[in-house]
Design a protein around this motif. Structure first.
Motif, PDB file in Angstrom:
ATOM      1  N   THR A   1       0.825  -1.199   0.000  1.00 20.63           N
ATOM      2  CA  THR A   1       0.000   0.000   0.000  1.00 20.63           C
ATOM      3  C   THR A   1       0.860   1.251   0.000  1.00 20.63           C
ATOM      4  O   THR A   1       2.052   1.220   0.324  1.00 20.63           O
ATOM      5  CB  THR A   1      -0.914   0.013   1.235  1.00 20.63           C
ATOM      6  N   SER A   2       0.228   2.389  -0.325  1.00 17.64           N
ATOM      7  CA  SER A   2       0.973   3.650  -0.316  1.00 17.64           C
ATOM      8  C   SER A   2       1.454   3.982   1.093  1.00 17.64           C
ATOM      9  O   SER A   2       2.530   4.546   1.275  1.00 17.64           O
ATOM     10  CB  SER A   2       0.090   4.773  -0.853  1.00 17.64           C
ATOM     11  N   ILE A   3       0.637   3.622   2.114  1.00 13.32           N
ATOM     12  CA  ILE A   3       1.066   3.843   3.499  1.00 13.32           C
ATOM     13  C   ILE A   3       2.290   2.990   3.803  1.00 13.32           C
ATOM     14  O   ILE A   3       3.261   3.449   4.415  1.00 13.32           O
ATOM     15  CB  ILE A   3      -0.091   3.523   4.476  1.00 13.32           C
ATOM     16  N   GLY A   4       2.266   1.736   3.346  1.00 15.86           N
ATOM     17  CA  GLY A   4       3.422   0.865   3.550  1.00 15.86           C
ATOM     18  C   GLY A   4       4.649   1.370   2.822  1.00 15.86           C
ATOM     19  O   GLY A   4       5.764   1.298   3.347  1.00 15.86           O
ATOM     20  N   ASP A   5       4.459   1.886   1.608  1.00 16.99           N
ATOM     21  CA  ASP A   5       5.586   2.447   0.859  1.00 16.99           C
ATOM     22  C   ASP A   5       6.207   3.619   1.606  1.00 16.99           C
ATOM     23  O   ASP A   5       7.430   3.762   1.666  1.00 16.99           O
ATOM     24  CB  ASP A   5       5.125   2.916  -0.521  1.00 16.99           C
ATOM     25  N   LYS A   6       5.353   4.480   2.155  1.00 17.80           N
ATOM     26  CA  LYS A   6       5.866   5.645   2.887  1.00 17.80           C
ATOM     27  C   LYS A   6       6.627   5.219   4.133  1.00 17.80           C
ATOM     28  O   LYS A   6       7.690   5.772   4.444  1.00 17.80           O
ATOM     29  CB  LYS A   6       4.719   6.575   3.264  1.00 17.80           C
ATOM     30  N   ARG A   7       6.089   4.239   4.852  1.00 18.91           N
ATOM     31  CA  ARG A   7       6.775   3.776   6.061  1.00 18.91           C
ATOM     32  C   ARG A   7       8.138   3.185   5.706  1.00 18.91           C
ATOM     33  O   ARG A   7       9.130   3.402   6.417  1.00 18.91           O
ATOM     34  CB  ARG A   7       5.923   2.745   6.779  1.00 18.91           C
ATOM     35  N   LEU A   8       8.180   2.437   4.624  1.00 23.88           N
ATOM     36  CA  LEU A   8       9.455   1.855   4.198  1.00 23.88           C
ATOM     37  C   LEU A   8      10.439   2.951   3.810  1.00 23.88           C
ATOM     38  O   LEU A   8      11.616   2.909   4.197  1.00 23.88           O
ATOM     39  CB  LEU A   8       9.233   0.904   3.024  1.00 23.88           C
ATOM     40  N   GLN A   9       9.986   3.956   3.062  1.00 23.15           N
ATOM     41  CA  GLN A   9      10.875   5.037   2.656  1.00 23.15           C
ATOM     42  C   GLN A   9      11.353   5.831   3.868  1.00 23.15           C
ATOM     43  O   GLN A   9      12.529   6.208   3.950  1.00 23.15           O
ATOM     44  CB  GLN A   9      10.174   5.971   1.673  1.00 23.15           C
ATOM     45  N   ASP A  10      10.454   6.084   4.821  1.00 24.04           N
ATOM     46  CA  ASP A  10      10.853   6.801   6.040  1.00 24.04           C
ATOM     47  C   ASP A  10      11.934   6.014   6.792  1.00 24.04           C
ATOM     48  O   ASP A  10      12.901   6.599   7.304  1.00 24.04           O
ATOM     49  CB  ASP A  10       9.651   7.014   6.949  1.00 24.04           C
ATOM     50  N   HIS A  11      11.739   4.697   6.882  1.00 17.03           N
ATOM     51  CA  HIS A  11      12.730   3.856   7.568  1.00 17.03           C
ATOM     52  C   HIS A  11      14.069   3.909   6.837  1.00 17.03           C
ATOM     53  O   HIS A  11      15.130   4.061   7.478  1.00 17.03           O
ATOM     54  CB  HIS A  11      12.218   2.421   7.634  1.00 17.03           C
ATOM     55  N   LEU A  12      14.052   3.816   5.526  1.00 22.55           N
ATOM     56  CA  LEU A  12      15.297   3.864   4.756  1.00 22.55           C
ATOM     57  C   LEU A  12      15.983   5.215   4.911  1.00 22.55           C
ATOM     58  O   LEU A  12      17.215   5.282   5.073  1.00 22.55           O
ATOM     59  CB  LEU A  12      15.007   3.582   3.278  1.00 22.55           C
ATOM     60  N   ASP A  13      15.199   6.290   4.877  1.00 16.87           N
ATOM     61  CA  ASP A  13      15.791   7.629   5.043  1.00 16.87           C
ATOM     62  C   ASP A  13      16.462   7.765   6.401  1.00 16.87           C
ATOM     63  O   ASP A  13      17.580   8.297   6.506  1.00 16.87           O
ATOM     64  CB  ASP A  13      14.719   8.706   4.879  1.00 16.87           C
ATOM     65  N   ARG A  14      15.791   7.288   7.455  1.00 17.56           N
ATOM     66  CA  ARG A  14      16.389   7.384   8.786  1.00 17.56           C
ATOM     67  C   ARG A  14      17.691   6.600   8.865  1.00 17.56           C
ATOM     68  O   ARG A  14      18.684   7.074   9.431  1.00 17.56           O
ATOM     69  CB  ARG A  14      15.398   6.901   9.846  1.00 17.56           C
ATOM     70  N   GLU A  15      17.704   5.394   8.298  1.00 14.48           N
ATOM     71  CA  GLU A  15      18.917   4.590   8.343  1.00 14.48           C
ATOM     72  C   GLU A  15      20.044   5.244   7.553  1.00 14.48           C
ATOM     73  O   GLU A  15      21.212   5.216   7.974  1.00 14.48           O
ATOM     74  CB  GLU A  15      18.637   3.183   7.814  1.00 14.48           C
ATOM     75  N   ILE A  16      19.718   5.840   6.427  1.00  9.06           N
ATOM     76  CA  ILE A  16      20.737   6.536   5.630  1.00  9.06           C
ATOM     77  C   ILE A  16      21.284   7.735   6.405  1.00  9.06           C
ATOM     78  O   ILE A  16      22.496   7.988   6.426  1.00  9.06           O
ATOM     79  CB  ILE A  16      20.151   6.976   4.277  1.00  9.06           C
ATOM     80  N   LEU A  17      20.397   8.476   7.058  1.00  8.81           N
ATOM     81  CA  LEU A  17      20.827   9.634   7.844  1.00  8.81           C
ATOM     82  C   LEU A  17      21.674   9.212   9.040  1.00  8.81           C
ATOM     83  O   LEU A  17      22.695   9.847   9.349  1.00  8.81           O
ATOM     84  CB  LEU A  17      19.604  10.422   8.308  1.00  8.81           C
ATOM     85  N   PHE A  18      21.268   8.145   9.728  1.00  5.45           N
ATOM     86  CA  PHE A  18      22.056   7.661  10.853  1.00  5.45           C
ATOM     87  C   PHE A  18      23.446   7.240  10.397  1.00  5.45           C
ATOM     88  O   PHE A  18      24.455   7.506  11.063  1.00  5.45           O
ATOM     89  CB  PHE A  18      21.347   6.499  11.544  1.00  5.45           C
ATOM     90  N   ASP A  19      23.519   6.547   9.260  1.00  4.22           N
ATOM     91  CA  ASP A  19      24.815   6.141   8.718  1.00  4.22           C
ATOM     92  C   ASP A  19      25.656   7.361   8.359  1.00  4.22           C
ATOM     93  O   ASP A  19      26.873   7.384   8.579  1.00  4.22           O
ATOM     94  CB  ASP A  19      24.609   5.259   7.486  1.00  4.22           C
ATOM     95  N   LEU A  20      25.010   8.386   7.832  1.00  5.96           N
ATOM     96  CA  LEU A  20      25.724   9.596   7.432  1.00  5.96           C
ATOM     97  C   LEU A  20      26.407  10.265   8.613  1.00  5.96           C
ATOM     98  O   LEU A  20      27.591  10.624   8.542  1.00  5.96           O
ATOM     99  CB  LEU A  20      24.742  10.559   6.766  1.00  5.96           C
ATOM    100  N   VAL A  21      25.683  10.442   9.728  1.00  3.87           N
ATOM    101  CA  VAL A  21      26.283  11.144  10.863  1.00  3.87           C
ATOM    102  C   VAL A  21      27.367  10.290  11.532  1.00  3.87           C
ATOM    103  O   VAL A  21      28.369  10.837  12.025  1.00  3.87           O
ATOM    104  CB  VAL A  21      25.221  11.603  11.874  1.00  3.87           C
TER     105      VAL A  21
END
Length: 207
Positions: free
Chosen positions: A2-22
């Motif tokens: 679902t679109s809600i599931g897609d957004k949750r997955l993208q939010d999770h990926l963004d957070r992990e990318i940001l955590f890795d960045l810092v």
């Protein structure tokens, strides 16, 4: 999905990318991988630490290179904890510790700074970059490496310094470096709250 599931997955990926960045930025700094460090910053990043304030990611990296050739072996542990993402803007706040071994008046000492690192991040061409870097100070400690040695400090002088980073200020003063006493810290909660409010406005696209 679902679109809600897609957004949750993208939010999770963004957070992990940001955590890795810092994490990657501080690790690269500590290991003198200045090419990797530079790749973490946006070209217009604003940086404010106990020894540096300026704009431009490359300028900060070059200043760090020079600083580290003169001041020793500080290291960082970073524990990314809280990321907020709004489209192509984000903020990340990370509990952290800074470690340093130094010699003060002939006595070998260790000191640790307990703090949080706070950054804005922006996404350009699909890639996240740090657009700012702030240190939010909590408290610090200092102790002789050999416990039988007295701690070589002037207590009256120490008591004039900010509680959230007094030992850091003291050791830098011994190196001829004056630390700004108006940095962000938990001992000034109103200033810290105003800072976070401003960052929330930026995240919402208001500046």
């Amino acid at each position: 999905m679902t679109s809600i599931g897609d957004k949750r997955l993208q939010d999770h990926l963004d957070r992990e990318i940001l955590f890795d960045l810092v994490r990657r930025e501080r690790f690269a700094r500590d290991q003198r991988r200045f090419d990797v460090m530079a790749a973490c910053f946006h070209r217009d990043a604003y940086v404010r630490t106990s020894w540096y304030e300026g704009t431009g990611g490359n300028a900060y990296v070059e200043a760090s290179r020079k600083w580290m050739s003169n001041t020793g072996n500080s290291k960082h542990w970073v524990f990314p904890a809280f990321a907020q993402v709004r489209g192509d803007r984000a903020t990340v706040e990370s509990p952290a510790m800074i470690f340093n071994r130094a010699t003060l008046d002939g006595t070998e000492i260790d000191f640790q700074v307990f703090c949080r690192f706070f950054s804005r991040a922006v996404r350009e061409a699909g890639e996240w970059k740090l657009a700012s870097f702030h240190v939010l100070f909590e408290r610090d400690t200092m102790a002789p490496v050999f416990s039988s040695d007295p701690l070589p400090i002037d207590r009256a002088l120490l008591d004039t310094m900010r509680p959230s980073y007094k030992f850091l200020t003291y050791i830098q003063r011994s190196r001829g470096i004056q630390v700004n006493q108006d940095l962000l810290g938990d001992d000034r909660p109103d200033e810290l709250a105003a800072f976070h409010a401003g960052e929330d406005r930026w995240l919402a696209g208001e500046g």
